[in-house]
Design a protein around this motif. Structure first.
Motif, short mmCIF file in Angstrom:
data_model
loop_
_atom_site.label_atom_id
_atom_site.label_comp_id
_atom_site.label_asym_id
_atom_site.label_seq_id
_atom_site.Cartn_x
_atom_site.Cartn_y
_atom_site.Cartn_z
N UNK A 80 -3.85 -2.93 -6.93
CA UNK A 80 -5.29 -2.67 -6.88
C UNK A 80 -6.04 -3.86 -6.30
N UNK A 81 -5.64 -5.06 -6.70
CA UNK A 81 -6.31 -6.24 -6.16
C UNK A 81 -5.99 -6.46 -4.68
N UNK A 82 -4.77 -6.16 -4.27
CA UNK A 82 -4.45 -6.25 -2.84
C UNK A 82 -5.40 -5.37 -2.03
N UNK A 83 -5.63 -4.15 -2.53
CA UNK A 83 -6.55 -3.23 -1.86
C UNK A 83 -7.97 -3.79 -1.87
N UNK A 84 -8.37 -4.34 -3.01
CA UNK A 84 -9.73 -4.85 -3.19
C UNK A 84 -10.06 -5.96 -2.20
N UNK A 159 -5.49 5.73 -1.50
CA UNK A 159 -6.68 4.90 -1.68
C UNK A 159 -7.27 4.55 -0.32
N UNK A 160 -8.57 4.81 -0.18
CA UNK A 160 -9.30 4.42 1.02
C UNK A 160 -10.19 3.22 0.77
N UNK A 161 -10.75 3.13 -0.42
CA UNK A 161 -11.68 2.06 -0.77
C UNK A 161 -11.69 1.92 -2.28
N UNK A 162 -11.73 0.68 -2.77
CA UNK A 162 -11.77 0.48 -4.21
C UNK A 162 -12.61 -0.72 -4.60
#
Length: 212
Positions: A80-84, A159-162
């Motif tokens: 999740x943090x990688x995406x963030x 996931x596209x945006x988080x």
């Protein structure tokens, strides 16, 4: 294969004034690093030892029972943090582009209505968690919130945006004003990467060794 803390593509102070340097340092170097360290320890000598983050997240039922919750929480914390971090860029890119811009208009009516729904879901998430723009493989999009470090790809979503709505993501600057943080965050969103994720939504294939 031990996971490593991803490096930021920008300086700690590059997202100011939306996110301050001190928050970025604590969030990335302390909180995210802890998830990485915990995950590496938990998957040692398990079927996940050579797996990717995506493979672990989509096959959590293969985790040893005594480690299942720990692996779920920490692999989510890492992914999740990688995406963030990648979802943000200094100065932001203002508005959606390409196909995702069209899908947002189709689903929500317009960009402002989408942001209102996203902010509402983020502000309404009780306790710690995340708010997401997600897609399925057919390209249908939606906005959802998840608790703790739960990750939408564990439920087959893309996931596209988080945005992180754990207090450590915003408390030093915004204190209890989560809604203000959510509103300001749009100024640093990287819409180029959101469009790229949407375009690549069908390109993920599983190659893990957990017998799926």
């Amino acid at each position: 294969m031990a996971f490593e803390l991803v490096k930021l593509n920008y300086a700690y102070d590059a997202l100011e004034p939306v996110i301050d340097k001190e928050t970025m340092e604590f969030h990335h170097d302390k909180h995210h690093q802890t998830y990485v360290n915990n995950l590496n320890n938990l998957i040692k000598d398990t079927v996940f030892e050579e797996a990717s983050l995506e493979e672990i997240l989509t096959h959590l039922d293969h985790a040893p029972e005594d480690k299942k919750n720990g692996i779920k929480n920490n692999v989510g914390g890492v992914f999740n943090h990688n995406v963030f971090w990648e979802s943000m860029t200094p100065g932001g890119s203002k508005e959606p582009i390409g196909e995702i811009a069209k899908k947002i208009d189709e689903k929500f009516g317009n960009f402002e209505a989408f942001k209102e729904e996203f902010n509402k879901k983020g502000a309404g998430q009780f306790g710690s968690g995340w708010v997401w723009l997600i897609s399925d493989k057919e390209g249908n999009i939606d906005v959802i919130a998840t608790p703790n470090q739960d990750c939408p790809i564990s439920c087959g979503k893309i996931i596209l945006l988080g945005n992180d709505v754990w207090e450590h993501a915003y408390y030093l600057k915004y204190q209890n004003r989560r809604a203000e943080y959510l509103k300001e965050w749009w100024k640093v969103v990287n819409w180029d990467i959101v469009e790229q994720r949407y375009q690549n939504r069908n390109h993920n294939e599983c190659s893990c060794g957990c017998g799926c």
